[in-house]
Design a protein around this motif. Structure first.
Motif, PDB file in Angstrom:
ATOM      1  N   LEU A   1      33.676  36.792  30.906  1.00 21.05           N
ATOM      2  CA  LEU A   1      32.416  37.062  31.676  1.00 21.05           C
ATOM      3  C   LEU A   1      32.538  35.714  32.314  1.00 21.05           C
ATOM      4  CD1 LEU A   1      29.276  38.262  30.318  1.00 21.05           C
ATOM      5  CD2 LEU A   1      29.325  36.539  31.639  1.00 21.05           C
ATOM      6  N   ALA A   2      32.088  36.054  33.775  1.00 20.13           N
ATOM      7  CA  ALA A   2      32.016  34.786  34.840  1.00 20.13           C
ATOM      8  C   ALA A   2      31.505  35.365  35.914  1.00 20.13           C
ATOM      9  CB  ALA A   2      33.455  34.250  34.851  1.00 20.13           C
ATOM     10  N   THR A   3      31.501  34.464  36.874  1.00 17.22           N
ATOM     11  CA  THR A   3      31.024  34.927  38.252  1.00 17.22           C
ATOM     12  C   THR A   3      32.128  35.688  38.927  1.00 17.22           C
ATOM     13  OG1 THR A   3      31.702  32.885  39.510  1.00 17.22           O
ATOM     14  CG2 THR A   3      29.384  33.008  38.660  1.00 17.22           C
ATOM     15  N   ALA A   4      31.541  36.571  39.909  1.00 21.55           N
ATOM     16  CA  ALA A   4      32.849  37.365  40.552  1.00 21.55           C
ATOM     17  C   ALA A   4      33.957  36.409  41.250  1.00 21.55           C
ATOM     18  CB  ALA A   4      32.218  38.281  41.630  1.00 21.55           C
ATOM     19  N   GLU A   5      33.451  35.287  41.673  1.00 21.23           N
ATOM     20  CA  GLU A   5      34.390  34.420  42.497  1.00 21.23           C
ATOM     21  C   GLU A   5      35.429  33.624  41.352  1.00 21.23           C
ATOM     22  OE1 GLU A   5      31.160  34.455  42.737  1.00 21.23           O
ATOM     23  OE2 GLU A   5      30.474  34.369  44.598  1.00 21.23           O
ATOM     24  N   THR A   6      34.844  33.356  40.185  1.00 24.41           N
ATOM     25  CA  THR A   6      35.655  32.732  38.991  1.00 24.41           C
ATOM     26  C   THR A   6      36.826  33.797  38.700  1.00 24.41           C
ATOM     27  OG1 THR A   6      33.906  31.166  38.717  1.00 24.41           O
ATOM     28  CG2 THR A   6      35.671  31.550  36.788  1.00 24.41           C
ATOM     29  N   LEU A   7      36.143  35.039  38.470  1.00 24.88           N
ATOM     30  CA  LEU A   7      37.113  36.020  38.038  1.00 24.88           C
ATOM     31  C   LEU A   7      38.283  36.179  39.035  1.00 24.88           C
ATOM     32  CD1 LEU A   7      34.549  38.576  36.696  1.00 24.88           C
ATOM     33  CD2 LEU A   7      36.315  37.116  35.498  1.00 24.88           C
ATOM     34  N   ALA A   8      37.917  36.313  40.549  1.00 24.81           N
ATOM     35  CA  ALA A   8      38.997  36.515  41.376  1.00 24.81           C
ATOM     36  C   ALA A   8      39.869  35.358  41.345  1.00 24.81           C
ATOM     37  CB  ALA A   8      38.288  36.444  42.893  1.00 24.81           C
ATOM     38  N   ILE A   9      39.438  34.082  41.240  1.00 18.34           N
ATOM     39  CA  ILE A   9      40.276  32.974  41.118  1.00 18.34           C
ATOM     40  C   ILE A   9      41.201  33.176  39.980  1.00 18.34           C
ATOM     41  CG2 ILE A   9      40.300  30.662  40.631  1.00 18.34           C
ATOM     42  CD1 ILE A   9      37.524  30.386  42.401  1.00 18.34           C
ATOM     43  N   MET A  10      40.633  33.657  38.792  1.00 13.49           N
ATOM     44  CA  MET A  10      41.536  33.823  37.679  1.00 13.49           C
ATOM     45  C   MET A  10      42.645  34.752  37.711  1.00 13.49           C
ATOM     46  SD  MET A  10      38.925  33.430  34.421  1.00 13.49           S
ATOM     47  CE  MET A  10      39.987  33.405  33.376  1.00 13.49           C
ATOM     48  N   ARG A  11      42.110  35.884  38.510  1.00 13.17           N
ATOM     49  CA  ARG A  11      43.205  36.908  38.847  1.00 13.17           C
ATOM     50  C   ARG A  11      44.352  36.510  39.750  1.00 13.17           C
ATOM     51  NH1 ARG A  11      38.664  40.322  38.594  1.00 13.17           N
ATOM     52  NH2 ARG A  11      38.410  40.045  40.693  1.00 13.17           N
ATOM     53  N   HIS A  12      43.783  35.658  40.766  1.00 14.08           N
ATOM     54  CA  HIS A  12      44.756  35.024  41.821  1.00 14.08           C
ATOM     55  C   HIS A  12      45.848  33.858  41.023  1.00 14.08           C
ATOM     56  CE1 HIS A  12      46.239  32.920  45.181  1.00 14.08           C
ATOM     57  NE2 HIS A  12      46.066  31.721  44.666  1.00 14.08           N
ATOM     58  N   ARG A  13      45.311  33.231  39.906  1.00 12.86           N
ATOM     59  CA  ARG A  13      46.157  32.444  39.445  1.00 12.86           C
ATOM     60  C   ARG A  13      47.028  33.018  38.299  1.00 12.86           C
ATOM     61  NH1 ARG A  13      43.308  26.618  38.804  1.00 12.86           N
ATOM     62  NH2 ARG A  13      44.286  25.734  40.657  1.00 12.86           N
ATOM     63  N   TYR A  14      46.469  33.959  37.469  1.00 10.20           N
ATOM     64  CA  TYR A  14      47.371  34.583  36.241  1.00 10.20           C
ATOM     65  C   TYR A  14      47.577  35.812  36.282  1.00 10.20           C
ATOM     66  CZ  TYR A  14      44.863  30.244  34.268  1.00 10.20           C
ATOM     67  OH  TYR A  14      44.410  28.995  34.163  1.00 10.20           O
ATOM     68  N   GLY A  15      47.133  36.696  37.337  1.00 16.63           N
ATOM     69  CA  GLY A  15      47.552  38.006  37.363  1.00 16.63           C
ATOM     70  C   GLY A  15      47.223  38.965  36.261  1.00 16.63           C
ATOM     71  N   GLU A  16      48.347  39.686  35.661  1.00 13.24           N
ATOM     72  CA  GLU A  16      48.013  40.302  34.541  1.00 13.24           C
ATOM     73  C   GLU A  16      47.126  39.747  33.298  1.00 13.24           C
ATOM     74  OE1 GLU A  16      49.813  43.859  33.972  1.00 13.24           O
ATOM     75  OE2 GLU A  16      48.912  43.625  36.198  1.00 13.24           O
TER      76      GLU A  16
END
Lengths: 528, 351
Positions: free
Chosen positions: B53-68
């Motif tokens: 659970l996080a802000t949409a921006e933080t989640l986007a950053i995590m997907r960018h860095r970690y993908g799957e």
């Protein structure tokens, strides 16, 4: 204070000479009088505030900051001036920030007891970088890696002037040097100074290249030993007694015994040496006396200074520089016989008839612990700078050892991504563990081509065994042939020896490290 | 019934801060079933969690860095929105640190604890400003928790780059910046200073700049630094991760002038050890004055200091009557540790 602080802050991080010149030049061109003049004075070490002390600053900060927090901060930062500058509690809009001229002026006028109040007021008015610059300025020692000569060179380059012209007028001028800047900006004539007290830029020699040796017209030259001290100019007469270094720095106070012996009226060129019982001591002994503000009786007794005279530039008002070397030499000898100055003798002229005599003398230099030979054309006038042809220095062949690369450090500027500074060692018996151990004996950062540098850099990366900040320890496998001019005993180095002017002469990719030289080989090369 | 003591429902475990009545962790340092993540820096946002659970921006950053590996399920939450998790009410409030950074405002049975993650109080055009919340316990960082750390005006720092360009037009102005937050903030500052030329980027910075742009942060013209002719980069500003500053990557640039944007640059010796010629004191962490002002402002009787110079900040806070203690969360603070220990690319000098 803003612009001066910014300049110091940039200088402290800049290692390239060229970039330093650019930073200083930019400052001198864009800042107004008298601020730039005081900045120049600060950079050239012409300011000295006896009234301000580091202890006062420490006391001041204790009245304004929690001592526990200060202690932790000082431990972290490691520099008193910087810690105080950063931790000082701001009082925004407390006072008007002072400029450098105001700081210099007020400190010179202020009574000793009023100095802490002044400093406190200024610290309140300045920002952290300015506070740092202020504290550096008033507690002495800027330590931004700028020599007096570099500052003058920056001045010359900034205004398209000749460095020798600046050096010539320098000692007649004082901070804030407004007439100097006015002249450099073409707003007035070159300052007229008391010519009797001025430094005259020295005449310097070029190294004699191997291919020039055969072509040398030996009969046209006179030979002397190349003494390994520091080149000085003696300016005496008309109430003046000044001793200048090669770059025009006034070092009179460092060598009071020489000043005392200047009871004559002449300008002389010579080599400053330490001479004990008629024997010239090593350069190391002389080094103990350099850069000292106070001279103790013990230093005067243990390392007495002496000047070996090479040349005479003026006798009373008579300018002898246009004369040929032979004529000046004759005048020097006559003057010396008449004046009989204490602590000064003449550099001997060596008998030379043919090239072979020169070669033989050069061989002898090594045994006598002398750096090499000076060759001066018999008809050469004394001209400032390093003209090609009239004077040569012909150093003896360098010594060399095979040493093992131990540590490498990144260089600066163009070399900042390359491991280009090399610490090397030689072998000695390992008394604790048996076998052999490497002990560092020196550091070299030139003597190789760009292509070799790239290969060395790769080698260092591939053979790193440990890292300490910017330094890499490498596996002891690569042999470097190190050339150097001399080696002296040293108590500051773990190996007990210090090399003079070491450089990499060859990279021995082929040679196993176990066949590199022993420390004792190097010790055997120590002269006397 | 009086509100429970914060210590009774917030615990530090080997995985980080655990909120028992909600059964979730905040910024866990190891994989957990349920995580609340304050911001996208790698020491706070780790891969491999279950629900994040996080802000949409933080989640986007995590997907960018970690993908799957960015987490099995993602629950975005906007600033100001509240959500009930077990017996705990959670709200995310802006922390002013980087894009999407949030404080976790936690309430349980009338007791309120704020886990601020990392934060700063200075203006930053690339993220929403810190919002103070009164609370019973305030969990704070102390990255720059010594009174020598006082960040100057960041715009002035950025303008020093423009001065350097003027003075050394033949050199590339190479600035070491962290990939998330610092790079984008520096670019925004340069734009604010009126610099409108293209800014050249190391490949490692391109993706996050693009991500910022997609989230509405205007960064002006950006170009890859790789593939440019060497002389074309003379007088240009080039951004790269700190580790690339003095390494082989920099050889593609004409006589690079090494600069570094970091709060650590305040201490000269640190900058010199890195071979930095132009240190820029720009930080996304609160400096000493911001830390102490924030403690006064949120006025929490209990202050828990997580990472950085805990000792000094606790000493100060106790002197002001706070009940302050250090909270050892292993693993936080690594991304913004002293640059001497930093190694973001290729492990050069890495820890």
């Amino acid at each position: 204070m803003r612009a001066f602080a910014e300049l110091l802050d940039r200088l402290v991080f800049t290692s390239s000479r060229n970039a330093k010149l650019r930073l200083m030049g930019d400052y001198f061109r864009h800042q107004p009088d008298p601020q730039r003049g005081y900045a120049l004075a600060a950079l050239t070490g012409a300011l000295d505030f006896r009234s301000a002390k580091a202890g006062q600053v420490r006391d001041l900060v204790a009245t304004r900051v929690d001592p526990v927090l200060f202690g932790w901060s000082y431990d972290y930062v490691g520099d008193l001036a910087e810690t105080v500058a950063l931790i000082w509690p701001a009082r925004h809009g407390a006072n008007r920030p002072p400029d450098i001229a105001e700081v210099v002026g007020e400190l010179e006028r202020a009574h000793r007891k009023r100095v802490p109040d002044l400093i406190e007021r200024w610290l309140d008015a300045l920002d952290p970088t300015e506070r740092w610059a202020l504290l550096k300025l008033i507690t002495g020692g800027l330590r931004v890696g700028v020599s007096q000569r570099l500052a003058k060179t920056a001045l010359a380059e900034a205004f398209g002037a000749d460095l020798t012209d600046i050096e010539e007028v320098w000692h007649g001028l004082s901070p804030p040097y407004e007439e100097l800047f006015a002249w450099l900006e073409g707003r007035r004539e070159k300052p007229i100074i008391d010519a009797r007290a001025a430094f005259r830029p020295l005449m310097l020699a070029n190294p004699l290249a191997d291919e020039e040796v055969e072509r040398l017209d030996v009969e046209a030259y006179r030979a002397e030993w190349k003494w390994d001290g520091i080149r000085v100019q003696i300016v005496a007469g008309n109430g003046n007694r000044r001793l200048f270094s090669r770059t025009g720095e006034d070092i009179t106070n460092t060598f009071p015994e020489i000043a005392e012996a200047m009871d004559f009226d002449a300008v002389l060129d010579g080599e400053l040496l330490v001479v004990r019982d008629g024997e010239v001591a090593s350069f190391n002994d002389l080094q103990q006396r350099l850069n000292r503000k106070t001279v103790t009786q013990k230093m005067l007794r243990d390392s007495p200074a002496h000047v070996r005279l090479y040349d005479i530039l003026f006798e009373r008002e008579e300018d002898l520089r246009p004369l040929g070397f032979d004529d000046r030499r004759a005048r020097l000898e006559r003057w010396h016989a008449r004046a009989r100055p204490a602590r000064m003798d003449l550099s001997e002229l060596l008998p030379v008839a043919a090239l072979d005599d020169l070669r033989q003398l050069r061989e002898e230099a090594r045994q006598r612990g002398i750096e090499g030979l000076m060759l001066k054309r018999a008809d050469s006038a004394y001209v400032a700078g390093r003209p090609k042809g009239p004077w040569y220095k012909w150093k003896r062949d360098p010594l060399s050892v095979d040493a093992v690369l131990m540590y490498a450090q990144r260089g600066h500027g163009k070399r900042s991504s390359f491991f280009s500074d090399y610490t090397f060692g030689t072998w000695r018996p390992d008394r604790e563990n048996g076998g052999w151990e490497l002990v560092p004996v020196g550091k070299a950062y030139f003597g190789f081509t760009d292509v070799e540098l790239r290969r060395l850099d790769k080698w260092v990366r591939d053979h790193t065994v440990d890292r300490f900040g910017p330094v890499r320890a490498v596996s002891p496998e690569l042999v470097l042939e190190i050339a150097f001019d001399a080696v002296h005993p040293s108590t500051r180095h773990k190996s007990g020896v210090a090399m003079r002017f070491p450089r990499v002469s060859r990279i021995r990719w082929d040679k196993p490290a176990s066949e590199a030289d022993l420390l004792e080989t190097l010790e055997a090369m120590v002269e006397r | 019934m009086s509100a429970p003591n914060p210590e009774s429902w917030i615990q530090v475990t080997d995985r980080g801060i655990y909120v028992a009545p909600g059964d979730f962790h905040v910024d866990p340092t190891r994989p957990v079933p349920r995580a609340v993540v304050t911001h996208g820096h790698a020491d706070h946002a780790r891969p491999g969690h279950g629900a994040v659970l996080a802000t949409a921006e933080t989640l986007a950053i995590m997907r960018h860095r970690y993908g799957e590996r960015a987490g099995r399920s993602h629950e975005p939450m906007a600033y100001g929105e509240t959500r009930r998790i077990g017996d705990v009410t959670l709200r995310l409030a802006p922390a002013g640190h980087v894009l999407g950074s949030a404080q976790a405002v936690l309430e349980y049975a009338g007791s309120r604890v704020v886990v601020s993650g990392d934060y700063k109080r200075g203006a930053d055009p690339t993220c929403a400003p810190f919002e103070p919340f009164a609370c019973d316990a305030f969990v704070t960082e102390a990255t720059f928790g010594l009174p020598v750390f006082r960040h100057p005006d960041p715009l002035h720092e950025a303008m020093r780059l423009l001065d350097a360009r003027r003075m050394f037009p033949e050199r590339a102005i190479l600035v070491g910046t962290y990939a998330l937050g610092k790079a984008q903030r520096l670019i925004a500052l340069l734009r604010q200073a009126g610099y409108d030329r293209p800014i050249y980027l190391h490949g490692a910075l391109m993706g996050l700049c693009e991500l910022y742009r997609r989230h509405g942060v205007d960064l002006g013209p950006l170009e890859p630094a790789t593939g440019q002719a060497k002389p074309a980069l003379a007088g240009e500003i080039v951004l790269a991760p700190p580790a690339a500053l003095n390494d082989r990557w920099a050889r593609r640039l004409p006589e690079p002038l090494p600069c570094m944007a970091s709060g650590w640059m305040r201490v000269r010796q640190r900058a010199r050890q890195r071979g930095v010629e132009l240190p820029l004191i720009i930080s996304d962490h609160a400096d000493w004055d911001e830390l102490t002002a924030t403690l006064e402002e949120v006025a929490a009787p209990k202050v828990w200091v997580t990472h950085g110079s805990e000792e000094a900040l606790c000493h100060w806070a106790r002197g002001r009557g706070f009940d302050a203690r250090a909270l050892a969360v292993v693993g936080w603070g690594e991304e913004d540790a002293d640059p001497e220990d930093q190694g973001q690319v290729g492990g050069e000098g890495g820890r």
